[in-house]
Design an enzyme around this catalytic site. Structure first.
Site, short mmCIF file in Angstrom:
data_model
loop_
_atom_site.label_atom_id
_atom_site.label_comp_id
_atom_site.label_asym_id
_atom_site.label_seq_id
_atom_site.Cartn_x
_atom_site.Cartn_y
_atom_site.Cartn_z
N LYS A 40 0.83 -1.20 0.00
CA LYS A 40 0.00 0.00 0.00
C LYS A 40 0.87 1.26 0.00
O LYS A 40 0.42 2.32 -0.37
CB LYS A 40 -0.87 0.04 1.28
CG LYS A 40 -1.81 -1.11 1.44
CD LYS A 40 -2.44 -1.04 2.85
CE LYS A 40 -3.27 -2.26 3.10
NZ LYS A 40 -3.71 -2.31 4.52
N GLY A 41 2.12 1.08 0.43
CA GLY A 41 2.97 2.23 0.72
C GLY A 41 3.21 3.15 -0.46
O GLY A 41 3.39 4.36 -0.27
N GLU A 94 8.06 2.00 -6.14
CA GLU A 94 8.16 1.60 -4.74
C GLU A 94 8.26 2.84 -3.85
O GLU A 94 8.82 3.86 -4.25
CB GLU A 94 9.42 0.74 -4.53
CG GLU A 94 9.15 -0.75 -4.48
CD GLU A 94 8.39 -1.20 -3.23
OE1 GLU A 94 7.69 -0.39 -2.61
OE2 GLU A 94 8.50 -2.38 -2.89
N ASP A 95 7.72 2.72 -2.65
CA ASP A 95 7.86 3.80 -1.68
C ASP A 95 9.28 3.81 -1.10
O ASP A 95 9.93 4.84 -1.05
CB ASP A 95 6.83 3.67 -0.55
CG ASP A 95 6.77 2.25 0.04
OD1 ASP A 95 7.43 1.33 -0.50
OD2 ASP A 95 6.06 2.07 1.04
N ASP A 98 14.47 -1.04 1.40
CA ASP A 98 15.19 -1.20 2.67
C ASP A 98 16.22 -2.33 2.48
O ASP A 98 17.28 -2.10 1.89
CB ASP A 98 14.13 -1.49 3.74
CG ASP A 98 14.68 -1.62 5.14
OD1 ASP A 98 15.89 -1.53 5.32
OD2 ASP A 98 13.89 -1.83 6.09
N LYS A 126 17.37 3.03 1.48
CA LYS A 126 18.26 2.91 2.64
C LYS A 126 19.50 2.15 2.18
O LYS A 126 19.57 0.92 2.25
CB LYS A 126 17.58 2.12 3.77
CG LYS A 126 16.39 2.85 4.39
CD LYS A 126 15.86 2.04 5.57
CE LYS A 126 14.59 2.63 6.14
NZ LYS A 126 13.97 1.76 7.16
N ASP A 154 3.84 3.53 6.59
CA ASP A 154 3.09 3.35 7.84
C ASP A 154 3.95 2.79 8.97
O ASP A 154 5.02 2.21 8.74
CB ASP A 154 1.94 2.38 7.62
CG ASP A 154 2.43 0.93 7.49
OD1 ASP A 154 3.30 0.69 6.63
OD2 ASP A 154 1.97 0.08 8.26
#
Ligand code: IMP
Ligand code: MG
Length: 174
Positions: A40-41, A94-95, A98, A126, A154
């Site tokens: 959802k990000g 993509e949000d 990581d 990141k 979130d």
């Protein structure tokens, strides 16, 4: 929870515009781009970014989850796209990247479907947490290895609707 502003709304807006120009200029003018929003990000970033891409576009949604009971990082497709990407120019939005497990899983899956091209745009990256060799084609912001929320991201489903991106300060409550 105490949130500390990390990336201001205005800065996000400018970056999204920049990325839109870079992506638009990368492809021939008559390209139809198949854009895949990873739920959802990425919803907010994708909604803003597609308006800055001056090409014909198709929009598809993909949802993944970690397989229950498995080791961390094992992923399954919850909702696949209902569209063939064979011979299409695909852009995965993509949000955040990581460890890179999610995006590498997606790209490996999608490469099996023989797209014409496949690229990735991630708002956040990141660098120090990333475990893969695959290059992320377009990155908005390189960030430290810290947990952030807002603008789609979130913490326990909270804070996705925040206009800016925030750092969660009080570690004990996390
Ligand atoms: P990965 O480790 O690259 O597979 O990232 C997995 C997913 O974890 C991302 O798609 C996000 O949904 C989530 N994630 C990673 N870092 C953060 C963060 O700092 N805030 C919120 N969600 C995050
Ligand atoms: Mg995500």
């Amino acid at each position: 929870m105490i949130l500390e502003e990390y990336i201001k709304e205005e800065l996000i807006r400018e970056k999204v515009e920049e990325l839109g120009v870079l992506i638009t200029n990368h492809y021939p003018k008559d390209t139809t781009l198949t854009i895949i929003c990873v739920l959802k990000g990425s919803l907010l970033f994708a909604a803003d970014l597609i308006r800055q891409i001056d090409l014909n576009t198709n929009l598809e949604f993909l949802d993944l989850s970690s397989y229950k009971g498995s080791i961390r990082g094992e992923l399954v497709l919850n909702k696949d796209i209902d569209f063939s990407i064979a011979d299409k120019n695909v852009l995965v939005i993509e949000d955040i990247v990581d460890s890179g497990n999610t995006i590498n899983f997606i790209i490996n899956e999608f490469k099996k479907r023989n797209p014409k091209s496949i690229k990735v745009a991630s708002l956040l990256f990141k660098k120090d947490a990333y475990n893969f060799d695959m290059k992320i084609d377009w990155i908005g912001f390189n960030i430290r290895n810290e947990f952030i929320v807002g603008y789609g991201l979130d913490y326990n489903q909270m804070y996705r609707n925040k206009k800016s991106i925030y750092l969660i300060k009080d570690e004990q409550e996390k």
